[in-house]
Design a protein around this motif. Structure first.
Motif, mmCIF file in Angstrom:
data_model
loop_
_atom_site.group_PDB
_atom_site.id
_atom_site.type_symbol
_atom_site.label_atom_id
_atom_site.label_comp_id
_atom_site.label_asym_id
_atom_site.label_seq_id
_atom_site.Cartn_x
_atom_site.Cartn_y
_atom_site.Cartn_z
ATOM 1 N N ASN A 1 -11.300 31.479 -22.568
ATOM 2 C CA ASN A 1 -10.275 32.821 -22.889
ATOM 3 C C ASN A 1 -10.288 33.237 -24.230
ATOM 4 O O ASN A 1 -10.478 34.895 -24.079
ATOM 5 N N GLY B 1 -3.578 34.557 -21.078
ATOM 6 C CA GLY B 1 -5.016 33.842 -21.010
ATOM 7 C C GLY B 1 -4.360 32.996 -22.367
ATOM 8 O O GLY B 1 -4.480 31.760 -22.542
ATOM 9 N N ASN C 1 -12.173 36.889 -24.575
ATOM 10 C CA ASN C 1 -10.991 38.231 -25.453
ATOM 11 C C ASN C 1 -11.676 39.224 -26.183
ATOM 12 O O ASN C 1 -11.924 40.448 -26.590
HETATM 13 MG MG LIG Z 1 -7.350 37.555 -22.008
#
Ligand SMILES: [Mg+2]
Ligand SMILES: Nc1ncnc2c1ncn2[C@@H]1O[C@H](COP(=O)(O)OP(=O)(O)OP(=O)(O)O)[C@@H](O)[C@H]1O
Length: 665
Positions: free
Chosen positions: A553, A616, A557
């Motif tokens: 995650n 997330g 990101n």
């Molecule tokens: Mg994310």
């Protein structure tokens, strides 16, 4: 006295003691010195008077012996027995001159003058019947001082009468009178015996004292040796007839002998009238003397005059003054010295006290480090020592107190942070729980219809020919439905809360595995990965799949934040207290605004409009929570973001994870 400083009080006390003792010692000292000197002089004058008396008596004895020896001579016997006085006058005159006599007379056994040395003598008149009568009566030699009237002296000799005659001079302290004609003689008489041993006559010899200075000068020369003070004779001797100076070496102001001056009334009263000797101060003619007077008596013990000796008072007065000035000088110097000592002593006492006062002020202001420096061993030194010890103790206590206070503040701060953290976690947990429940319900209800919509849409799409207009719209429906399905799946994932299965694992392996899985993603985003992994990290208890999900995650990101090319560095290391493993993901992407940074862990918060679900990080947050760790972000817009994940190392980690597992199951 209340408002006067201690130093002033001490100086005042010291000065009063010094001044009182100085005053007392000066007064007693001066009196003592004065009295001692005067007494010494008086003793000396008394002794001098004895000497004068001795000299006078010696003179009397000398005259007596002269007369006695002359009376034994044959020519005198012959002359009386044969009444042949023709040659006698010449002989007598010779003897008189030889023996320094003024009178030498021969008398028959009735006391009548047979022949005198002065031929003018009145043969019929008895010159001095008192002595002669006594000799005729007792037949012994007699000498005595007698007064002879001016008349008698005139009868004897004009020259003698003239010498005896004294003009009286008034002085400031003596009564005045005009003139005195009588004279005072030392007279001696001896019996003249015939060849048969019978008394045949009397020989009389005498010396007129008036204006005869032999005796007084002899005394002055033998006793005082002509000593002078400021041009004046120190010692003086006088023979008085009654109260008049008839033989003296006391000088008048014009330098002449003070013949004819008279004794002071008080001395006259005491010595002549009462017959008591006078020892003491007396004003003699024109000066003060320390004097001694004693009466002179005639044969009948009647006081007819005085004999005097005196010493000038001036030299002794000056001596006394000099001694007193010396004494005063010494006293003054002592007072000054004592004052200096008193001043410095008071300073020695008050200065340390001032220092102590200053130090106490410092202590009240809170300065415990100030020390008083005093090197004496006395009470003040001990007081200072105690004071310094006291301040040291206070300083120690104060230090302890400050440390305690600091610790307390630190603890309060820590507790507040912990509390805030716990609160935040609680809020987050509540959000998650409620969202989880909601999501589970909605997802469950929506999932089945969505699936059938999707299947049917696919079927219709497959059955429709490519070119048909409906196909394009149908594919749009499929895409949007797929997206809905993805959201629903995520929601289901989020709400599922799968139980964690923790095992011992090397966190670096998990990082490596995640990066491998995302290899394609990485390549796609042209991101350079930098790794700095600590190889000596301890193994920790984690659910590898879930932690992998978190890392994925975070990495995704980061890659989304890096628009074209960029770097992502991944670090792992042990925390300073060795209680946590810290994993940092740092990118140089677009960064997060201050406004958004507090929201990124909230469910559905996303800036990825089309693709992101915003779940997330909130899912990751939940997973890290389950591992008793922490996740937070640091970021600056335009510079990049760091996501910091901490996972616990110790046994608690193990224990807690088991408990949690139990709870979750
Ligand atoms: Mg994310
Ligand atoms: N490394 C990062 N750099 C910049 N912004 C970030 C970074 N990581 C997260 N964010 C921000 O936090 C938001 C929430 O992230 P999160 O992972 O929860 O959701 P998402 O990525 O938007 O959606 P999804 O994860 O479902 O694809 C993101 O939309 C983004 O704005």
């Amino acid at each position: 006295m209340k408002n006067i400083s201690l130093r002033a009080k001490l100086i005042l006390g010291f000065s009063s003691i010094i001044l009182i003792s100085a005053f007392l010692s000066i007064v007693t000292g001066i009196r003592l010195i004065g009295n001692t000197i005067i007494k010494q002089v008086q003793v000396k004058v008394r002794l001098d008077l004895n000497s004068a008396r001795e000299v006078y008596q010696t003179e009397c004895i000398k005259i007596k012996n002269s007369v006695r020896l002359t009376a034994l001579r044959y020519f005198i016997k012959d002359a009386i027995e044969k009444s042949n006085t023709l040659q006698l006058g010449v002989e007598l005159e010779k003897i008189r001159k030889n023996e320094s006599l003024d009178i030498l007379n021969i008398m028959d056994k009735n006391g009548r003058i047979l022949k005198g040395s002065h031929h003018s003598s009145n043969m019929e008149r008895n010159l001095d019947n008192r002595i002669i009568a006594r000799v005729l009566e007792s037949k012994i030699n007699i000498v005595s001082t007698e007064i002879i009237s001016g008349e008698n002296l005139k009868n004897e000799s004009h020259e003698l009468a003239q010498r005896a005659r004294i003009r009286l001079i008034p002085t400031s302290k003596a009564k005045s009178a005009s003139e005195k004609k009588s004279g005072m003689i030392i007279g001696a008489a001896s019996p003249v015996f015939g060849y048969g041993g019978e008394l045949i006559g009397v020989l009389f010899g005498g010396k007129l004292i008036n204006k005869n200075f032999d005796i007084v000068d002899k005394v002055k020369d033998t006793v005082y040796r002509g000593e002078k003070y400021k041009g004046k004779d120190v010692g003086t001797v006088t023979i008085f007839q009654n109260d008049v100076r008839i033989s003296t070496n006391v000088k008048r102001s014009d330098g002449r002998r003070a013949i004819g001056t008279r004794v002071s009334q008080e001395v006259y009263e005491q010595v002549v009238k009462k017959g008591i000797p006078w020892i003491g101060r007396a004003f003699v003619v024109n000066e003060w003397y320390i004097t001694a007077y004693e009466p002179l008596r005639n044969l009948n013990r009647k006081i007819i005059g005085m004999i005097y000796v005196g010493m000038l008072e001036a030299p002794y007065k000056d001596l006394k003054n000099r001694v007193m000035i010396t004494f005063l000088g010494i006293a003054l110097i002592s007072v000054i010295l004592l004052s200096i000592i008193a001043y410095s002593t008071s300073k020695k006492i008050t200065n340390p006290l001032k220092k102590l006062l200053f130090a106490t002020k410092k202590v009240t202001e809170g300065d415990f480090s100030h020390k008083v420096k005093i090197s004496t061993n006395d009470e003040i030194g001990q007081l200072t020592d105690s004071f310094n010890k006291m301040t040291s103790e206070l300083q120690k206590v104060n230090k302890k107190y400050l440390i305690l206070n600091k610790n307390l503040e630190k603890k309060v701060r820590e507790k507040s942070i912990e509390l805030k953290k716990a609160q935040d976690q609680l809020i987050q947990a509540e959000k998650m729980t409620s969202l989880g429940k909601l999501s589970a319900g909605i997802a469950h209800e929506i999932n089945n219809p969505l699936t059938s919509i999707l299947i049917n849409a696919h079927l219709i799409s497959n059955q429709l020919k490519e070119k048909e207009n409906y196909k394009e719209n149908l594919d749009l429906i499929i895409d949007e439905t797929s997206r809905c399905s993805k959201i629903v799946k995520s929601l289901l994932e989020f709400s599922k809360q799968n139980p964690t299965e923790k095992n011992l694992a090397d966190i670096n392996d998990v990082i490596e595995k995640t990066l491998l899985l995302l290899k394609n993603h990485v390549l796609m985003h042209k991101v350079k990965i930098k790794k700095d992994l600590d190889t000596k990290l301890p193994m920790i208890m984690i659910d590898m799949n879930k932690i992998e999900q978190v890392f994925a995650n975070v990495i995704i990101n980061a890659m989304e934040a890096i628009s074209r090319q960029g770097n992502l560095s991944v670090n792992s290391r042990l925390s300073e207290d060795k209680q946590f493993i810290e994993i940092n993901f740092t990118d140089n992407g677009i960064g997060i605004s201050e406004e958004n940074i507090g929201k990124i862990f909230d469910p559905f918060f996303t800036t990825g409009r089309q693709t992101g679900t915003g779940l997330g990080l909130s899912i990751s947050y939940g997973i890290i929570q389950q591992h008793n760790g922490s996740i937070h972000a640091q970021s600056k817009v335009g510079k990049g973001t760091t996501i910091i994940i901490s996972l616990p190392v110790n046994k608690i980690n193990k224990k807690n994870s088991k408990e949690e597992n139990n709870n979750e199951i």
